[in-house]
Structure formats: structure tokens, C-alpha cells
Design an enzyme around this catalytic site. Structure first.
Site, PDB file in Angstrom:
ATOM      1  N   VAL A  53     -11.423  32.810   2.882  1.00 55.53           N
ATOM      2  CA  VAL A  53     -12.091  34.103   2.758  1.00 55.53           C
ATOM      3  C   VAL A  53     -12.026  34.607   1.315  1.00 55.53           C
ATOM      4  O   VAL A  53     -13.010  35.131   0.787  1.00 55.53           O
ATOM      5  CB  VAL A  53     -11.510  35.148   3.746  1.00 55.53           C
ATOM      6  CG1 VAL A  53     -12.177  36.507   3.555  1.00 55.53           C
ATOM      7  CG2 VAL A  53     -11.688  34.670   5.184  1.00 55.53           C
ATOM      8  N   CYS A  54     -10.899  34.415   0.655  1.00 54.55           N
ATOM      9  CA  CYS A  54     -10.771  34.845  -0.740  1.00 54.55           C
ATOM     10  C   CYS A  54     -11.753  34.099  -1.629  1.00 54.55           C
ATOM     11  O   CYS A  54     -12.373  34.693  -2.517  1.00 54.55           O
ATOM     12  CB  CYS A  54      -9.346  34.642  -1.240  1.00 54.55           C
ATOM     13  SG  CYS A  54      -8.127  35.645  -0.363  1.00 54.55           S
ATOM     14  N   THR A  55     -11.908  32.813  -1.384  1.00 55.02           N
ATOM     15  CA  THR A  55     -12.858  32.023  -2.160  1.00 55.02           C
ATOM     16  C   THR A  55     -14.274  32.536  -1.945  1.00 55.02           C
ATOM     17  O   THR A  55     -15.028  32.734  -2.911  1.00 55.02           O
ATOM     18  CB  THR A  55     -12.748  30.528  -1.798  1.00 55.02           C
ATOM     19  OG1 THR A  55     -11.426  30.081  -2.131  1.00 55.02           O
ATOM     20  CG2 THR A  55     -13.773  29.693  -2.549  1.00 55.02           C
ATOM     21  N   LEU A  58     -14.578  36.049  -3.812  1.00 57.08           N
ATOM     22  CA  LEU A  58     -14.633  35.994  -5.269  1.00 57.08           C
ATOM     23  C   LEU A  58     -15.886  35.260  -5.753  1.00 57.08           C
ATOM     24  O   LEU A  58     -16.480  35.645  -6.766  1.00 57.08           O
ATOM     25  CB  LEU A  58     -13.363  35.357  -5.835  1.00 57.08           C
ATOM     26  CG  LEU A  58     -12.171  36.296  -6.053  1.00 57.08           C
ATOM     27  CD1 LEU A  58     -12.361  37.167  -7.266  1.00 57.08           C
ATOM     28  CD2 LEU A  58     -11.801  37.125  -4.865  1.00 57.08           C
TER      29      LEU A  58
END
Length: 160
Positions: A53-55, A58
Site C-alpha cells: 500500500v505504501c508503494t 508514494l
């Protein structure tokens, strides 16, 4: 412990180490909130480099960076990982915004988003050029994030 800022509050100054990928070079330096006075700032707190999810979050913000910058804003990604991890993440995903290291979660705590186990809650804060909190989105679980189009719309309100 400081209280979490509310809409309209002036956010306290902070300094964090970070880096920004420019071509093949990852430039490392300290980033200070006060250096951004005079222009809007998007603070995107995320739990970890290279997580699914962070990838997605960002990469979405990096892909939408032109629209955010055209609204006059700077975007900083902030997580607890160190600069070596941030450099690898930025290079691997060609991320175009500075990634800052809040290793001790001091800044996350000041925003009221530190969380056990995951380190911090996924959160996005938009600050005005005067350093006041204009908008925020904080998730309870961390599986969602506001898209760059929502951030751009919020930034447009600052100039309307």
C-alpha cells in the site's frame, strides 16, 4: 506529549534527515518545516518503504507530482525507515519527492499518528504557506490513502 494539530493550528517546526532522488543522485540533507514557509506543503506519512500500500501511495503521489507542484506545493514522504532504505525505495520506484526519516517517530507522535506495531498510521496533512493545518486524512487501519487528485483539489482551495 504535544497535542495533535487541529485544522487551523500552526504546526510546530521540526527537522528530519531526508533525501531526494534527482536523476541518478540521491541528495541527502536535513529538511526543516520552517524552510517551507511561504508555500503549501503536503506531508504524507506512511508506515514503510517497499510495502504494497505504501508503494502504491508514494508512486501515486510521485506520478501526480506535477499537478501538486502546479498548485505551488511541495510534497514530503515521511516514514520511520532510515535513509539507506529511502534511497533504495526512491531508486527502485523512481520516486520524485523527498523521503524523510522519522526514525524515533518523534514527528509522528507530535501529529498524533504514532501506532503500536506498525509504527505510525497512514496520514496526509496539508499545510498552508503560513504553516497552518488546512486539511488532514488519517486512517485507522492504513489500507487506504487519498489520491493525488484529492490533494490537488484541497490545494486549489488555498488559492481560491
Amino acid at each position: 506529549m504535544a497535542h495533535a494539530p487541529k485544522i487551523g493550528d500552526t504546526v510546530r517546526d521540526f527537522r528530519l534527515p531526508g533525501g531526494h532522488l534527482d536523476g541518478e543522485t540521491f541528495h541527502r540533507r536535513d529538511y526543516t518545516l520552517s524552510e517551507q514557509r511561504g508555500k503549501p506543503l503536503v506531508l504524507a506519512f506512511y508506515p514503510g518503504d517497499d510495502t504494497p500500500v505504501c508503494t502504491a501511495q508514494l508512486c501515486s503521489y510521485s506520478d501526480g507530482l506535477d499537478a501538486l507542484q502546479s498548485a505551488g506545493a511541495t510534497v514530503w514522504g515521511i516514514s520511520p525507515q532510515g535513509l539507506d532504505s529511502h534511497e533504495h525505495f526512491a531508486r527502485d520506484r523512481n520516486l520524485r519527492m523527498p523521503l524523510l526519516s522519522d526514525h524515533g517517530r518523534r514527528v509522528a507522535k507530535s501529529f498524533g499518528i504514532a501506532a503500536p506495531l506498525i509504527g505510525l498510521r497512514r496520514a496526509v496533512f496539508i499545510l498552508t504557506g503560513a504553516g497552518r493545518l488546512h486539511w488532514k486524512h488519517v486512517t485507522a487501519v492504513g489500507a487506504t490513502y487519498p489520491p493525488a487528485t484529492i490533494l490537488a483539489a484541497q490545494l486549489a482551495e488555498l488559492t481560491a
